[in-house]
Write an enzyme that holds these catalytic residues in place. Sequence first.
Site, PDB file in Angstrom:
ATOM      1  N   ALA A 132     -95.342   7.430 -36.880  1.00 65.56           N
ATOM      2  CA  ALA A 132     -94.359   7.947 -35.887  1.00 65.56           C
ATOM      3  C   ALA A 132     -93.466   7.075 -35.825  1.00 65.56           C
ATOM      4  O   ALA A 132     -93.576   5.750 -35.689  1.00 65.56           O
ATOM      5  CB  ALA A 132     -95.338   7.756 -34.497  1.00 65.56           C
ATOM      6  N   TYR A 236     -90.606   4.874 -21.296  1.00 63.80           N
ATOM      7  CA  TYR A 236     -89.211   4.873 -20.308  1.00 63.80           C
ATOM      8  C   TYR A 236     -88.765   3.418 -20.662  1.00 63.80           C
ATOM      9  O   TYR A 236     -87.200   3.380 -20.737  1.00 63.80           O
ATOM     10  CB  TYR A 236     -89.485   5.226 -19.006  1.00 63.80           C
ATOM     11  CG  TYR A 236     -90.175   6.446 -18.865  1.00 63.80           C
ATOM     12  CD1 TYR A 236     -89.656   7.627 -19.177  1.00 63.80           C
ATOM     13  CD2 TYR A 236     -91.485   6.545 -18.374  1.00 63.80           C
ATOM     14  CE1 TYR A 236     -90.412   8.736 -19.205  1.00 63.80           C
ATOM     15  CE2 TYR A 236     -92.449   7.545 -18.411  1.00 63.80           C
ATOM     16  CZ  TYR A 236     -91.471   8.987 -18.743  1.00 63.80           C
ATOM     17  OH  TYR A 236     -92.349  10.062 -18.755  1.00 63.80           O
ATOM     18  N   GLU A 245     -80.115  -1.557 -28.039  1.00 64.64           N
ATOM     19  CA  GLU A 245     -80.409  -1.867 -29.173  1.00 64.64           C
ATOM     20  C   GLU A 245     -79.415  -1.330 -30.042  1.00 64.64           C
ATOM     21  O   GLU A 245     -78.797  -1.910 -30.795  1.00 64.64           O
ATOM     22  CB  GLU A 245     -81.828  -1.206 -29.629  1.00 64.64           C
ATOM     23  CG  GLU A 245     -82.230  -1.194 -30.827  1.00 64.64           C
ATOM     24  CD  GLU A 245     -83.534  -0.767 -31.240  1.00 64.64           C
ATOM     25  OE1 GLU A 245     -84.404  -0.766 -30.344  1.00 64.64           O
ATOM     26  OE2 GLU A 245     -83.862  -0.362 -32.749  1.00 64.64           O
ATOM     27  N   ARG A 271     -56.136  -8.102 -57.924  1.00 68.25           N
ATOM     28  CA  ARG A 271     -56.585  -7.422 -58.929  1.00 68.25           C
ATOM     29  C   ARG A 271     -55.663  -6.653 -59.439  1.00 68.25           C
ATOM     30  O   ARG A 271     -54.928  -5.689 -59.097  1.00 68.25           O
ATOM     31  CB  ARG A 271     -57.915  -6.845 -58.639  1.00 68.25           C
ATOM     32  CG  ARG A 271     -58.401  -5.868 -59.947  1.00 68.25           C
ATOM     33  CD  ARG A 271     -59.174  -6.712 -60.935  1.00 68.25           C
ATOM     34  NE  ARG A 271     -59.605  -6.036 -62.037  1.00 68.25           N
ATOM     35  CZ  ARG A 271     -60.265  -6.361 -62.927  1.00 68.25           C
ATOM     36  NH1 ARG A 271     -60.261  -7.668 -63.145  1.00 68.25           N
ATOM     37  NH2 ARG A 271     -60.714  -5.665 -64.152  1.00 68.25           N
ATOM     38  N   GLN A 282     -50.959   3.988 -54.201  1.00 69.64           N
ATOM     39  CA  GLN A 282     -50.837   4.591 -52.841  1.00 69.64           C
ATOM     40  C   GLN A 282     -52.211   5.110 -52.604  1.00 69.64           C
ATOM     41  O   GLN A 282     -52.837   4.990 -51.296  1.00 69.64           O
ATOM     42  CB  GLN A 282     -49.924   5.576 -52.992  1.00 69.64           C
ATOM     43  CG  GLN A 282     -49.419   5.907 -51.624  1.00 69.64           C
ATOM     44  CD  GLN A 282     -48.158   7.222 -51.570  1.00 69.64           C
ATOM     45  OE1 GLN A 282     -48.618   8.145 -52.399  1.00 69.64           O
ATOM     46  NE2 GLN A 282     -47.131   6.729 -50.838  1.00 69.64           N
TER      47      GLN A 282
END
Length: 380
Positions: A132, A236, A245, A271, A282
């Site tokens: 579950a 609940y 959370e 780089r 682009q």
Amino acid sequence: MKSIYIDEDLAAIRDQVRRYVEMEIVPNVEMWEEKREVPRAVLEEMGRLGFFGLRIPEEFGGIGQGHVASVTFAEELGRSTSGGFAITILVHTDLASPYVTNFGSAEQKSRWLPRFASGEMITAIGVTEPDAGSDVAAIRTTARRDGDGWRLNGTKMFITNGAIADLVFVAAKTNPDVKGSRGISIFAVEAGAPGFGASRALDKMGWHSSNTAELVLDDVWVPADCLIGEENQGFYYIMGNFQNERLSIMGQALGEAQRALELTLDYVKERRAFGAPLWSMQAIRQRLAMRQAELDAARELTYRAAWLTDEGEDTIREVSEVKALVGELVNAILYDCVQFHGGMGYVAETAVERLYRDVRIHSIGGGATEVMLEEIAKRL
Ligand SMILES: Cc1cc2nc3c(=O)[nH]c(=O)nc-3n(C[C@H](O)[C@H](O)[C@H](O)COP(=O)(O)OP(=O)(O)OC[C@H]3O[C@@H](n4cnc5c(N)ncnc54)[C@H](O)[C@@H]3O)c2cc1C
């Protein structure tokens, strides 16, 4: 950056957390990933510095802030480039300890909250089971009355902080005869209670420094005053705290995505390929620009949902939107960040490689995207 949701006090807290993360956390995350832990001493120090008291009322040693503060705090932890570190803290401050702050008795609050705030006690939340997860009402762990207390039996799966927590809030069926959601209660179970323990630590794709355990409750007895809130109201309470959370974990995701974009920007400006920095291409520039725009929009959506929640509004739809949208977006952003780092992005233990693995859970844990979309759809 200025935000209509962040006042001066919260901005000062944000800056303090950012400095702490940059100086004390970032230099250590690789070591902690390898060791598969965030050292207890770090948790104790963060408690001492007051970082765990954001949501705890002043009378119990905290500063009693709301959801906006949680998102701000979580964003800064996310910038550490270690999801494992961030979730270790957020499970304690935002996913587990609010069960006492919001639903505990006066006695439970004075017994535990000061110790949660100081970092003396670390907490975890045990809802999920092997059979579950998304379907919370289908849990099978039971609690039956036994003397002046309760006897718990069952197995909890994927429990963050499970093996390091001093107190785990365990969801158990107290009335198996009614519809699942109406017969669940929450119990505070102390580490070391006879019959209670982690049967195994789970190794994972990401969040390596975070402890994730399978917990077994084998005839564990807890006294009556370890029942949190009212009997059979647990489902609940869980649904209520899911709001908190989801907001805080998505705050973490925003911080992770923002930091990854910044690291990628630095990289592509340095780089060179085909005689010019990658930034001069682009296609790369524009992709990163669009990702920043999307992230800025997602951040506003998240803060707005947190603010509305603080205002006492019913925000199930808004928070579900945040969880669905940010949980997917952070994955898309990390995909691009790895892509534009080229081979370096695939090399183990570069920050973007770690984050790419870490953020995968954001569209699954704490409410999978599909489950969130159902919550939104119900309200359309
Ligand atoms: C690293 C980690 C840490 C975790 N920490 C905790 C913790 O501290 N405490 C805790 O209690 N739990 C924790 N969890 C559990 C987590 O919240 C669950 O994994 C999550 O809720 C999903 O449940 P499940 O894994 O059982 O997936 P399932 O419920 O089996 O779902 C599998 C997939 O099916 C799809 N799905 C499910 N329902 C629907 C639906 N209604 N409609 C359409 N599609 C659907 C989704 O794509 C979902 O990802 C953690 C998990 C992980 C991996």
